[in-house]
Scaffold this active site. Structure first.
Site, PDB file in Angstrom:
ATOM      1  N   ASP A   1      14.794   8.683   5.021  1.00 59.29           N
ATOM      2  CA  ASP A   1      13.512   8.569   4.107  1.00 59.29           C
ATOM      3  C   ASP A   1      13.666   8.282   2.869  1.00 59.29           C
ATOM      4  O   ASP A   1      13.018   7.675   1.912  1.00 59.29           O
ATOM      5  CB  ASP A   1      13.078   9.943   4.220  1.00 59.29           C
ATOM      6  CG  ASP A   1      12.375  10.181   5.753  1.00 59.29           C
ATOM      7  OD1 ASP A   1      11.944   9.068   6.345  1.00 59.29           O
ATOM      8  OD2 ASP A   1      11.866  11.121   6.162  1.00 59.29           O
TER       9      ASP A   1
ATOM     10  N   THR B   1       3.750   9.693  12.071  1.00 61.33           N
ATOM     11  CA  THR B   1       5.271   9.456  12.076  1.00 61.33           C
ATOM     12  C   THR B   1       5.847  10.383  13.236  1.00 61.33           C
ATOM     13  O   THR B   1       5.039  11.151  13.987  1.00 61.33           O
ATOM     14  CB  THR B   1       5.705  10.189  10.796  1.00 61.33           C
ATOM     15  OG1 THR B   1       7.124   9.957  10.740  1.00 61.33           O
ATOM     16  CG2 THR B   1       5.615  11.678  10.841  1.00 61.33           C
TER      17      THR B   1
ATOM     18  N   TYR C   1       0.878  -1.116   0.043  1.00 63.35           N
ATOM     19  CA  TYR C   1      -0.049  -0.002  -0.080  1.00 63.35           C
ATOM     20  C   TYR C   1       0.895   1.327  -0.021  1.00 63.35           C
ATOM     21  O   TYR C   1       1.733   1.360   0.914  1.00 63.35           O
ATOM     22  CB  TYR C   1      -1.050   0.141   1.023  1.00 63.35           C
ATOM     23  CG  TYR C   1      -1.901   1.205   1.187  1.00 63.35           C
ATOM     24  CD1 TYR C   1      -2.838   1.001   0.161  1.00 63.35           C
ATOM     25  CD2 TYR C   1      -1.707   2.257   1.934  1.00 63.35           C
ATOM     26  CE1 TYR C   1      -3.662   2.109   0.177  1.00 63.35           C
ATOM     27  CE2 TYR C   1      -2.487   3.499   1.794  1.00 63.35           C
ATOM     28  CZ  TYR C   1      -3.638   3.364   1.032  1.00 63.35           C
ATOM     29  OH  TYR C   1      -4.590   4.486   0.759  1.00 63.35           O
TER      30      TYR C   1
ATOM     31  N   ASN D   1      -2.982   6.101   6.847  1.00 63.45           N
ATOM     32  CA  ASN D   1      -3.636   6.988   7.490  1.00 63.45           C
ATOM     33  C   ASN D   1      -4.593   6.055   8.538  1.00 63.45           C
ATOM     34  O   ASN D   1      -4.474   4.668   8.597  1.00 63.45           O
ATOM     35  CB  ASN D   1      -4.590   7.971   7.261  1.00 63.45           C
ATOM     36  CG  ASN D   1      -5.790   7.321   6.401  1.00 63.45           C
ATOM     37  OD1 ASN D   1      -6.046   6.377   6.330  1.00 63.45           O
ATOM     38  ND2 ASN D   1      -6.295   8.094   5.584  1.00 63.45           N
TER      39      ASN D   1
ATOM     40  N   GLN E   1     -10.819   0.514   1.511  1.00 62.74           N
ATOM     41  CA  GLN E   1     -11.390  -0.426   0.486  1.00 62.74           C
ATOM     42  C   GLN E   1     -10.275  -1.032  -0.217  1.00 62.74           C
ATOM     43  O   GLN E   1     -10.319  -1.934  -0.608  1.00 62.74           O
ATOM     44  CB  GLN E   1     -12.209   0.354  -0.264  1.00 62.74           C
ATOM     45  CG  GLN E   1     -11.558   1.524  -1.313  1.00 62.74           C
ATOM     46  CD  GLN E   1     -11.631   2.961  -0.640  1.00 62.74           C
ATOM     47  OE1 GLN E   1     -11.946   2.981   0.657  1.00 62.74           O
ATOM     48  NE2 GLN E   1     -11.791   3.914  -1.106  1.00 62.74           N
TER      49      GLN E   1
ATOM     50  N   HIS F   1      -0.369 -39.762  20.422  1.00 56.59           N
ATOM     51  CA  HIS F   1       0.780 -38.942  19.996  1.00 56.59           C
ATOM     52  C   HIS F   1       1.938 -40.301  20.065  1.00 56.59           C
ATOM     53  O   HIS F   1       2.692 -40.427  18.998  1.00 56.59           O
ATOM     54  CB  HIS F   1       1.461 -37.886  20.534  1.00 56.59           C
ATOM     55  CG  HIS F   1       0.521 -36.568  20.415  1.00 56.59           C
ATOM     56  ND1 HIS F   1      -0.894 -36.660  20.461  1.00 56.59           N
ATOM     57  CD2 HIS F   1       1.184 -35.654  19.856  1.00 56.59           C
ATOM     58  CE1 HIS F   1      -1.114 -35.263  19.931  1.00 56.59           C
ATOM     59  NE2 HIS F   1      -0.244 -34.825  19.451  1.00 56.59           N
TER      60      HIS F   1
ATOM     61  N   GLU G   1      10.080   5.805  16.376  1.00 59.28           N
ATOM     62  CA  GLU G   1      10.142   5.521  14.942  1.00 59.28           C
ATOM     63  C   GLU G   1      11.581   5.632  14.411  1.00 59.28           C
ATOM     64  O   GLU G   1      12.336   4.896  13.566  1.00 59.28           O
ATOM     65  CB  GLU G   1       8.933   5.939  14.127  1.00 59.28           C
ATOM     66  CG  GLU G   1       8.965   5.602  12.648  1.00 59.28           C
ATOM     67  CD  GLU G   1       8.052   6.468  11.657  1.00 59.28           C
ATOM     68  OE1 GLU G   1       7.910   5.932  10.721  1.00 59.28           O
ATOM     69  OE2 GLU G   1       7.712   7.323  12.318  1.00 59.28           O
TER      70      GLU G   1
ATOM     71  N   GLU H   1       1.256 -35.585  29.019  1.00 58.86           N
ATOM     72  CA  GLU H   1       0.289 -34.800  28.340  1.00 58.86           C
ATOM     73  C   GLU H   1      -1.144 -35.158  28.120  1.00 58.86           C
ATOM     74  O   GLU H   1      -1.864 -34.580  27.687  1.00 58.86           O
ATOM     75  CB  GLU H   1       1.019 -33.930  27.050  1.00 58.86           C
ATOM     76  CG  GLU H   1       2.268 -33.140  27.626  1.00 58.86           C
ATOM     77  CD  GLU H   1       2.603 -32.156  26.331  1.00 58.86           C
ATOM     78  OE1 GLU H   1       2.220 -32.532  25.163  1.00 58.86           O
ATOM     79  OE2 GLU H   1       3.503 -31.383  26.641  1.00 58.86           O
TER      80      GLU H   1
END
Length: 446
Positions: free
Chosen positions: A373, A248, A126, A225, A190, A432, A339, A427
């Site tokens: 950046d 940020t 994205y 966002n 969306q 098993h 960050e 157990e």
């Protein structure tokens, strides 16, 4: 301009005292839940309806034509092209060294475990498009995925009215430069729903125009966002996500050797992103704090996005924390887990190597966050909101899964069978143990 918190002489846990952006993702989740459900059930129709409602445009097709990607690259300003290619080259160089190799361990003679590192098959990346456009985010998402060997890369980015319903042209150009040709003009919640569920809706037999047919992905990465973050929270488990990214943030740990002009400029650089962006100075020097405040007043008045920056710097998420020593400063920045963390002190590298919690650390006066950046070679998709205490930034590892391959001979299994039976009995899972003893009928030792 910045509010102050004075921790000098106070031996307290700083976590509850530090400035932090307030982001109510839970409330956003409930608001966008109908959008996610709509896309899950109705596919492309719900995607188009949400896009028209939120972005004010209804693209004729979801997928960006390959020709549009090539044309965007051809129209790219030569200086922007050169800068993107340099960013790609440096990011590739760093991330190429992150690729893990398979390792085989001989546990006992005849018994081995191989850890294989396999890439996720299909990834949705994205790229936001709100207050700013981010071709650099294309680079930061695509390069590590390619280095990991991901088979299919899908980029989603919001349509722009001024671009005729296509995403930002520079974003498209960056995709073209990186060889990514599956790009969708879909943004917001969306887009996340489309990546998670595909665009067919619940009718999997539905006939769709190939330009509207997006196959679901296995993993979604990339910032966004609060609506994107909320959507990622809702689809987590259906697909993997990298993180729930918040606004940020930058923290600067500085002493009296720091240049207030540099510190102010760096705080402003992150405040420029968003009114909710956080800029925090942690310093042993009240004099530096005063000088930085004066520089902020001067420099903010000269910026293009003055109002946005002013809101961010004066908000509750930003401030100055005065500490009595660098040791206390380290405790504060570890509690904050920024960050982006800059170290502008004497012996900056030594101090930086003592930091435990940060998304990325920038050492000394010549390594500003802006370098990271774009062109440091590091990744700028990083944990926010204190998540650096337990999470890492995007890397090649984000796109890899470790798979254990177990190989044992008959004798190697026979040798350990009684231990397996013992633990299965403890157990209360006798089947098993029987799954082992069935291989050795009549063998009393098993």
């Amino acid at each position: 301009m910045l509010t102050r918190i004075d921790l000098r002489g106070r031996d307290v846990d700083p976590r509850s005292l530090l400035p932090r952006a307030q982001l109510d993702v839970s409330q956003a989740v409930e608001q966008i839940r109908p959008v996610i459900d709509g896309v899950r059930h109705h596919g492309v129709d719900a995607i188009q309806e949400a896009t028209e409602r939120f972005d004010g445009i209804r693209p004729a097709r979801l997928r960006v034509p390959v020709e549009a990607l090539k044309e965007a690259e051809e129209r790219l300003d030569p200086e922007v092209r050169a800068a993107l290619l340099e960013a790609i080259a440096r990011t590739r160089k760093v991330h190429a060294d992150q690729r893990r190799t398979d390792v085989t361990t001989q546990v006992v003679p005849g018994g081995t475990v191989t850890e294989r590192w396999l890439p996720v098959r299909r990834v949705g990346l994205y790229v936001p498009g709100g207050l700013a456009m981010y071709p650099s985010t294309v680079v930061m998402n695509v390069v590590p995925a390619q280095a990991a060997g991901v088979e299919a890369l899908v980029v989603a980015s919001p349509p722009q009215k001024e671009a005729g319903g296509l995403p930002d042209e520079r974003v498209l150009a960056a995709c073209s430069l990186l060889g990514v040709d599956e790009v969708y003009a879909v943004g917001g919640s969306q887009a996340i729903a489309m990546l998670a569920y595909g665009s067919r809706g619940s009718d999997l037999e539905r006939e769709l125009d190939p330009a509207d047919d997006c196959e679901p992905v296995d993993l979604i990465t990339g910032p966004g966002n609060v609506w994107v973050t909320a959507a990622k929270r809702l689809v987590r488990g259906v697909v993997g996500i990298d993180a729930e990214a918040g606004p940020t943030e930058i923290a600067v740990l500085a002493d009296d050797t720091a240049d207030p002009r540099h510190v102010a400029a760096d705080l402003i650089s992150q405040a420029e992103h968003d009114p909710l962006a956080a800029s925090v100075l942690v310093t042993t020097s009240a004099e530096l704090a005063d000088a930085v405040d004066a520089e902020l007043v001067r420099q903010v008045s000269l910026t293009k996005h003055m109002e946005r920056i002013r809101i961010a710097l004066t908000g509750e998420q930003s401030g100055v924390v005065l500490v009595g020593s660098l040791d206390q400063g380290l405790r504060v920045v570890d509690a904050y887990a920024a960050e982006h963390l800059e170290i502008q002190t004497r012996d900056a590298r030594d101090i930086a190597m003592r930091v435990r919690n940060a998304g990325a650390i920038f050492v000394g006066p010549w390594a500003p966050v802006s370098l990271g950046d774009y062109c440091a070679g590091s990744n700028h998709v990083l944990p926010t909101g204190g998540c650096a205490r337990h999470s890492s930034g995007l890397s090649v590892q984000s796109f890899l899964r470790g798979v254990h391959v177990v190989e044992y001979t008959e004798e190697a299994l026979r040798d350990v069978a009684h231990h397996v039976v013992t633990l299965a009995t403890v157990e209360d899972l006798p089947a098993h143990g029987q799954a082992v003893t069935a291989r050795f009928p009549g063998d009393g030792a098993a």
